[in-house]
Design an enzyme around this catalytic site. Structure first.
Site, short mmCIF file in Angstrom:
data_model
loop_
_atom_site.label_atom_id
_atom_site.label_comp_id
_atom_site.label_asym_id
_atom_site.label_seq_id
_atom_site.Cartn_x
_atom_site.Cartn_y
_atom_site.Cartn_z
N LYS A 30 27.72 130.64 -14.85
CA LYS A 30 26.83 129.47 -14.89
C LYS A 30 27.53 128.28 -14.23
CE LYS A 30 26.56 126.83 -18.80
NZ LYS A 30 26.74 125.38 -18.64
N ASN A 31 28.79 128.06 -14.62
CA ASN A 31 29.48 126.84 -14.16
C ASN A 31 29.99 126.91 -12.73
OD1 ASN A 31 28.81 125.74 -16.56
ND2 ASN A 31 30.85 125.83 -17.47
N CYS A 124 26.70 114.32 -25.42
CA CYS A 124 26.05 115.50 -25.99
C CYS A 124 26.79 115.77 -27.29
CB CYS A 124 26.07 116.67 -25.02
SG CYS A 124 27.62 117.52 -24.99
N ARG A 129 31.46 112.29 -23.32
CA ARG A 129 31.49 112.85 -21.96
C ARG A 129 31.15 111.78 -20.91
NH1 ARG A 129 28.86 118.77 -22.18
NH2 ARG A 129 30.15 119.07 -20.30
N ASP A 312 36.05 126.31 -23.85
CA ASP A 312 34.80 127.07 -24.00
C ASP A 312 34.99 128.38 -24.75
OD1 ASP A 312 33.37 126.09 -20.78
OD2 ASP A 312 33.56 125.06 -22.69
C1 EPZ Z 1 32.86 121.24 -17.50
O1 EPZ Z 1 32.31 120.10 -18.12
C2 EPZ Z 1 32.01 122.42 -17.98
N1 EPZ Z 1 30.62 122.24 -17.55
C3 EPZ Z 1 32.09 122.51 -19.50
O2 EPZ Z 1 31.32 123.61 -19.94
C4 EPZ Z 1 33.54 122.72 -19.91
O3 EPZ Z 1 33.62 122.76 -21.31
C5 EPZ Z 1 34.37 121.55 -19.37
O4 EPZ Z 1 34.21 121.46 -17.92
C6 EPZ Z 1 35.85 121.72 -19.66
O5 EPZ Z 1 36.31 122.90 -19.11
C7 EPZ Z 1 30.30 122.53 -16.26
O6 EPZ Z 1 31.13 122.92 -15.46
C8 EPZ Z 1 28.86 122.35 -15.90
P1 EPZ Z 1 35.33 117.56 -17.86
P2 EPZ Z 1 32.76 118.63 -17.60
O7 EPZ Z 1 34.82 116.49 -16.96
O8 EPZ Z 1 33.06 118.67 -16.17
C9 EPZ Z 1 36.64 113.61 -20.17
C10 EPZ Z 1 29.19 124.27 -20.75
O9 EPZ Z 1 28.16 124.04 -21.35
N2 EPZ Z 1 36.12 112.89 -19.01
O10 EPZ Z 1 36.38 118.50 -17.34
O11 EPZ Z 1 31.75 117.67 -18.11
C11 EPZ Z 1 35.54 114.34 -20.94
O12 EPZ Z 1 34.93 113.46 -21.87
C12 EPZ Z 1 30.18 123.17 -20.66
O13 EPZ Z 1 29.43 125.31 -20.16
C13 EPZ Z 1 36.24 111.50 -18.95
O14 EPZ Z 1 36.75 110.87 -19.88
O15 EPZ Z 1 34.12 118.43 -18.40
C14 EPZ Z 1 36.29 115.46 -21.61
O16 EPZ Z 1 36.87 114.97 -22.80
C15 EPZ Z 1 30.53 122.72 -22.06
N3 EPZ Z 1 35.76 110.84 -17.87
C16 EPZ Z 1 37.39 115.80 -20.61
O17 EPZ Z 1 37.50 114.65 -19.73
C17 EPZ Z 1 35.16 111.50 -16.81
O18 EPZ Z 1 34.76 110.84 -15.83
C18 EPZ Z 1 37.10 117.02 -19.74
O19 EPZ Z 1 35.81 116.84 -19.21
C19 EPZ Z 1 35.05 112.92 -16.88
C20 EPZ Z 1 35.54 113.59 -17.98
#
Ligand code: EPZ
Length: 429
Positions: A30-31, A124, A129, A312
């Site tokens: 999916k991702n 969410c 996020r 995940d």
């Molecule tokens: C991706 O989300 C995945 N989604 C997530 O899967 C996965 O859990 C996550 O990466 C971590 O591996 C997709 O790829 C569509 P991040 P993402 O930006 O990109 C913080 C699923 O349903 N952060 O790596 O949103 C954030 O709050 C999902 O399959 C900031 O602070 O995750 C988090 O604590 C669940 N500022 C951490 O970084 C930003 O600008 C990692 O987030 C961006 C992120």
């Protein structure tokens, strides 16, 4: 006569105790599929995506593409996209609310049209996020970024190469930047990038489209191009679905074989399962055989960015450790609120306490069937796994969370011998 009862949602009813055996094929990731769908915005040529999973999130991403003006056909797991008709540059709020990955439309829309208007994703259940890193990148790249009325407006006059370092590792932040820079001529550099296999699959596609991209450590060098071509690409297997079946095999298996797996993507998960006493062996080019005989050892798990232990997979491991003798600990370092499955597991007889980002799991002999609520995608998977081993009947509600990220999970589990069925809410009793 139309039925008077309108079932707003569905449930999964599971009779615990069945032992699983047989073979199951993992769907495409999916991702990986989501950012690759948005990459099609960067070209006017036809794009083919193979082995895309049949999921709500994929449907929503394609719906968004159609709203922007693209056309697509989906036959089974093959998607043919004609992005030549994309003219809109505004992503509506309801789609972003349904699927936060819609924010990945920012990069390609700005790259192709020099402007984009995308609704801000809410938080969410697993955390706030924020997308500050995404916006910081676009500003550094020379775009004017303003947030008005819940929308992000981006505009750039002259696209120019940029050097940018992320303050923290972000998967979709890295992907958004890549989706923009693939269309920017000249040499750009991104530092402190995410290395998840899904990010690398997007890199693979952008290179097929004509961008030159090299990776060294956590540094990506990108030389983009104005005219990018279409592509034909088979997405990588879903490592988290594969990991979920590894835990199912460890908990309920006689022995199961999981097909369509890149075991290198699951190194940290396999390492922890092996430490736990589960036997995982490679079979052929792309399959894993999993079984568990004998004792289970408690674990200490810390989630971290790839190649560390994936957040995940955290919920699924909590289920497995809840019936492991001794005390295990799980630290969730990525999201601030990703333990909502714990209270539901405790309703089933688990003995887990949370202190901040750390869960203390005292193993119990047995879980007991109950009606439990899903709160997010991976939490719902952990409750299904718990239902497989609980004594009696478990009903997992609000399984639309599950449908966002698992392609026909109950059918795959049924094929392995699980006693599980999908029912409209209210019919499960
Ligand atoms: C991706 O989300 C995945 N989604 C997530 O899967 C996965 O859990 C996550 O990466 C971590 O591996 C997709 O790829 C569509 P991040 P993402 O930006 O990109 C913080 C699923 O349903 N952060 O790596 O949103 C954030 O709050 C999902 O399959 C900031 O602070 O995750 C988090 O604590 C669940 N500022 C951490 O970084 C930003 O600008 C990692 O987030 C961006 C992120």
């Amino acid at each position: 006569m139309k039925s008077t009862i309108s079932y707003t949602s569905e449930v999964l009813r599971i009779e615990g105790g069945a032992r699983l055996s047989g073979r199951v094929r993992v769907s495409g990731s999916k991702n990986a599929t989501l950012p690759i769908i948005f990459a099609t915005i960067l070209t006017t040529q036809h794009c083919k995506i193979k082995d895309a999973p049949d999921l709500l999130d994929v449907e929503n991403a394609l719906e968004l593409l159609r709203i922007l003006g693209a056309e697509y056909q989906k036959e089974g797991n093959e998607i043919l996209i004609d992005p030549s008709g994309v003219i809109k540059t505004s992503t509506p709020e309801d789609i972003v609310r349904k699927m936060r990955a819609s924010i990945l439309s920012m990069g390609p829309l700005l790259g192709r049209f020099r402007k984009a208007r995308v609704s801000l994703p809410g938080g969410c259940s697993i955390g706030a996020r924020p997308i500050d890193q995404h916006l910081k990148f676009f500003e550094k790249a020379g775009a004017r970024v303003s947030v008005r009325g819940g929308f992000v407006n981006l505009e750039v006059n002259t696209k120019k190469p940029v050097e940018f370092t992320f303050d923290l590792i972000t998967v979709t932040g890295t992907e958004n930047a890549l989706l923009y820079l693939a269309s920017v001529e000249g040499q750009s550099t991104l530092k402190n990038v995410a290395l998840e296999p899904e990010v690398m699959d997007l890199v693979h596609v952008l290179k097929k489209m004509g961008a030159e991209i090299t990776l060294e450590g956590r540094e990506l060098k990108i030389r983009g191009a104005e005219d990018l071509s279409g592509f034909n690409h088979r997405v990588i297997p879903d490592r988290i679905e594969a990991g979920t079946f590894l835990v199912a095999g460890s908990l309920s298996g006689y022995e199961i074989v999981i097909e369509n797996v890149v075991s290198a993507h699951l190194k940290s998960v396999i390492e922890m399962l092996t430490q736990h006493g589960t036997h995982v062996s490679e079979e052929g080019m792309d399959s894993l055989r999993v079984t568990h005989n004998g004792s289970r050892k408690p674990l200490h798990i810390e989630t971290s960015e790839y190649p560390g232990f994936p957040t995940d997979m955290q919920a699924q491991f909590c289920t497995m450790l809840s019936v492991t003798p001794g005390t295990s600990t799980v630290v969730e370092n990525i999201f601030e609120n990703r333990f909502q499955h714990i209270s539901e597991l405790n309703r089933m007889g688990a003995n887990i306490t949370i202190k901040g980002r750390k869960a203390f799991i005292r193993g119990v002999d047995q879980l007991w069937g109950a009606t439990v609520n899903s709160t997010d995608l991976r939490a719902s998977a952990s409750l299904v796994l718990a239902g497989l081993i609980a004594r009696g009947t478990t009903v997992v509600r609000d399984i639309y969370h599950l449908d966002r990220g698992y392609d026909k999970l109950e059918e795959k589990l049924k094929k392995l011998g699980a006693v599980i069925e999908r029912l409209p809410e209210g019919q499960e009793i």
